[in-house]
Design a protein around this motif. Structure first.
Motif, PDB file in Angstrom:
ATOM      1  N   ASP A   2       0.779  -1.208  -0.040  1.00 12.91           N
ATOM      2  CA  ASP A   2      -0.147  -0.008   0.120  1.00 12.91           C
ATOM      3  C   ASP A   2       0.637   1.289  -0.066  1.00 12.91           C
ATOM      4  OD1 ASP A   2       0.632   1.011   2.886  1.00 12.91           O
ATOM      5  OD2 ASP A   2      -0.563  -0.852   3.430  1.00 12.91           O
ATOM      6  N   SER A   3       0.128   2.488  -0.174  1.00 12.62           N
ATOM      7  CA  SER A   3       0.917   3.750  -0.459  1.00 12.62           C
ATOM      8  C   SER A   3       1.414   4.074   0.808  1.00 12.62           C
ATOM      9  CB  SER A   3      -0.032   4.759  -1.084  1.00 12.62           C
ATOM     10  OG  SER A   3      -1.209   4.859  -0.096  1.00 12.62           O
ATOM     11  N   ILE A   4       0.871   3.688   1.950  1.00 10.18           N
ATOM     12  CA  ILE A   4       1.306   4.270   3.329  1.00 10.18           C
ATOM     13  C   ILE A   4       2.918   3.385   3.622  1.00 10.18           C
ATOM     14  CG2 ILE A   4       0.934   4.296   5.681  1.00 10.18           C
ATOM     15  CD1 ILE A   4      -0.663   6.135   4.061  1.00 10.18           C
ATOM     16  N   GLY A  80      -6.499   7.989  12.246  1.00 14.97           N
ATOM     17  CA  GLY A  80      -6.278   6.640  11.435  1.00 14.97           C
ATOM     18  C   GLY A  80      -6.166   6.525   9.971  1.00 14.97           C
ATOM     19  N   ASP A  81      -6.874   7.722   9.419  1.00 10.49           N
ATOM     20  CA  ASP A  81      -7.091   8.060   8.030  1.00 10.49           C
ATOM     21  C   ASP A  81      -5.988   7.835   7.300  1.00 10.49           C
ATOM     22  OD1 ASP A  81      -7.501  10.371   5.636  1.00 10.49           O
ATOM     23  OD2 ASP A  81      -9.234   8.919   5.936  1.00 10.49           O
ATOM     24  N   GLU A  82      -6.019   7.329   6.025  1.00 12.36           N
ATOM     25  CA  GLU A  82      -4.849   7.365   5.030  1.00 12.36           C
ATOM     26  C   GLU A  82      -4.517   8.787   4.806  1.00 12.36           C
ATOM     27  OE1 GLU A  82      -3.555   5.687   0.768  1.00 12.36           O
ATOM     28  OE2 GLU A  82      -5.467   4.970   1.695  1.00 12.36           O
ATOM     29  N   HIS A  83      -5.614   9.773   4.440  1.00 11.67           N
ATOM     30  CA  HIS A  83      -4.629  10.930   4.248  1.00 11.67           C
ATOM     31  C   HIS A  83      -4.131  11.472   5.451  1.00 11.67           C
ATOM     32  CE1 HIS A  83      -6.890  10.934   0.270  1.00 11.67           C
ATOM     33  NE2 HIS A  83      -8.153  10.774   0.828  1.00 11.67           N
ATOM     34  N   ASP A  84      -4.575  11.543   6.752  1.00 15.79           N
ATOM     35  CA  ASP A  84      -3.818  11.986   7.573  1.00 15.79           C
ATOM     36  C   ASP A  84      -2.302  11.318   7.686  1.00 15.79           C
ATOM     37  OD1 ASP A  84      -5.981  13.394   8.375  1.00 15.79           O
ATOM     38  OD2 ASP A  84      -6.732  12.298   9.951  1.00 15.79           O
ATOM     39  N   ARG A  85      -2.486  10.126   7.519  1.00 18.37           N
ATOM     40  CA  ARG A  85      -0.976   9.645   7.618  1.00 18.37           C
ATOM     41  C   ARG A  85      -0.108   9.859   6.686  1.00 18.37           C
ATOM     42  NH1 ARG A  85      -1.117   6.211  11.750  1.00 18.37           N
ATOM     43  NH2 ARG A  85      -2.885   5.211  12.341  1.00 18.37           N
ATOM     44  N   ILE A  86      -0.400  10.190   5.451  1.00 13.88           N
ATOM     45  CA  ILE A  86       0.299  10.776   4.153  1.00 13.88           C
ATOM     46  C   ILE A  86       0.618  12.184   4.616  1.00 13.88           C
ATOM     47  CG2 ILE A  86       0.299  11.677   1.833  1.00 13.88           C
ATOM     48  CD1 ILE A  86      -1.522   9.278   1.222  1.00 13.88           C
TER      49      ILE A  86
END
Length: 343
Positions: A2-4, A80-86
């Motif tokens: 995955d991107s993360i 835990g949102d993907e956008h927040d991690r990016i």
């Protein structure tokens, strides 16, 4: 994949690149005085410094924990949102780029600035640009105050230590004294190398843990063994590649060192590094500490023996390092935020 995870891997690689640049940028800290006094040949000195940088990096994680506590990266990823991690990973990348760019600029011009403070400036700049909470109390207590105190202790300690050496050996044969201290410098240079690994490799460990927290792969409580070993290897490899430009500045341009003064400078600087790392967990600059100690030991000859014009330029670099690295970090953050989805 995955991107993360891909982004976490990229950040870890960038962090290790910074660690490598830290090694070749700061190699001179540990060995410049020993090389300039001919206590050690350059290649032997670099090999010794590389090995002991690696060993020093394995001795503790207190400084790493201080570094990762400068900004609250965890608050960016609470959902835990993907956008927040990016977004959080973008902050860490910006911090690293700010530090690396400033390291390369000062290395190119042979200026012994602080890799530590370049990294701290990068972290603070990224935190400000992203509106992430910066722990100003930690920054003042663990960074700013030790940043000011460590060079002062280095200067005064080396001055007093060298004064004591001069008094003890005032009637001894100067040739024998120099020969003895040239051998002793092997020990003091080893101490500096160990202290450099103890201090500087841990700073990269702290940034890698920040990236793991941002990606959701760590809670930030511990520093994984693979992080410790990889950071130790990167700084050791960088050290062995050498930092000849800065070595000339530290070893020759500030003052013409003799073996007793080289031993006094290295011995005091190494002691300061150990106390700050093991006792206070403070990420102080090896560059600031050894440079001020060289000035202090050199001033015992006479104050005019120190080339204060060169020293003044170095001090200016010290002052501008944190804001300069922060500025690069801020610009990098806004540039990355504009092109990376999720920011």
């Amino acid at each position: 994949m995955d991107s993360i995870l891909l982004m976490v891997i990229a950040v870890v690689v960038i962090a290790l690149v910074f660690d490598y640049t830290n090694g070749f940028h700061d190699a001179a800290n540990a060995i410049a005085t020993s090389v300039s006094t001919r206590a050690l040949t350059p290649r032997i000195a670099l090999a010794m410094a590389a090995v002991l940088n690696f060993v020093g990096a394995l001795l503790g994680v207190g400084v790493a924990q201080t570094i990762q506590g400068i900004i609250k990266i965890g608050e960016v990823t609470t959902s835990g949102d993907e956008h927040d991690r990016i977004h959080a990973l973008t902050i860490v990348v910006a911090a690293l780029v700010g530090a690396i760019v400033w390291n390369l600029i000062t290395w190119y011009f042979g200026i012994p600035s602080s890799s530590s403070h370049a990294l701290i400036g990068g972290i603070v700049g990224a935190g400000i640009a992203s509106a992430t909470t910066v722990e100003w109390t930690t920054l003042v207590d663990k960074v700013a105050i030790p940043m000011v105190i460590s060079p002062l202790i280095g200067f005064l300690g080396a001055f007093l230590f060298m004064t004591a050496i001069m008094w003890v050996f005032r009637k001894a044969n100067q040739h024998k004294v120099n020969r003895g201290f040239r051998l002793a410098q092997t020990v003091s240079a080893a101490g500096m190398s160990l202290g450099h690994g103890l201090q500087d490799a841990q700073k990269t460990m702290g940034v890698i843990v920040l990236a793991l927290v941002a990606g959701g792969y760590s809670d930030g409580e511990d520093v994984p063994l693979w992080v410790i070993v990889s950071a130790a290897l990167a700084i050791a490899a960088g050290t062995y590649s050498g930092g000849w430009r800065i070595m000339r500045t530290l070893g020759r341009k500030i003052i013409d060192l003799d073996p007793p003064r080289g031993f006094a400078a290295e011995g005091v600087a190494a002691t300061v590094l150990y106390v700050m790392a093991m006792g206070l967990h403070a990420p102080v600059s090896t560059t600031h500490t050894i440079t001020s100690a060289i000035m202090g030991s050199g001033a015992t000859r006479r104050f005019s023996a120190v080339r204060w014009g060169v020293a003044r330029g170095i001090v200016v670099a010290w002052i501008v390092t944190i804001p300069a690295a922060a500025l690069v970090s801020i610009l990098t953050y806004f540039g990355l935020a504009a092109v990376i989805p999720g920011n």
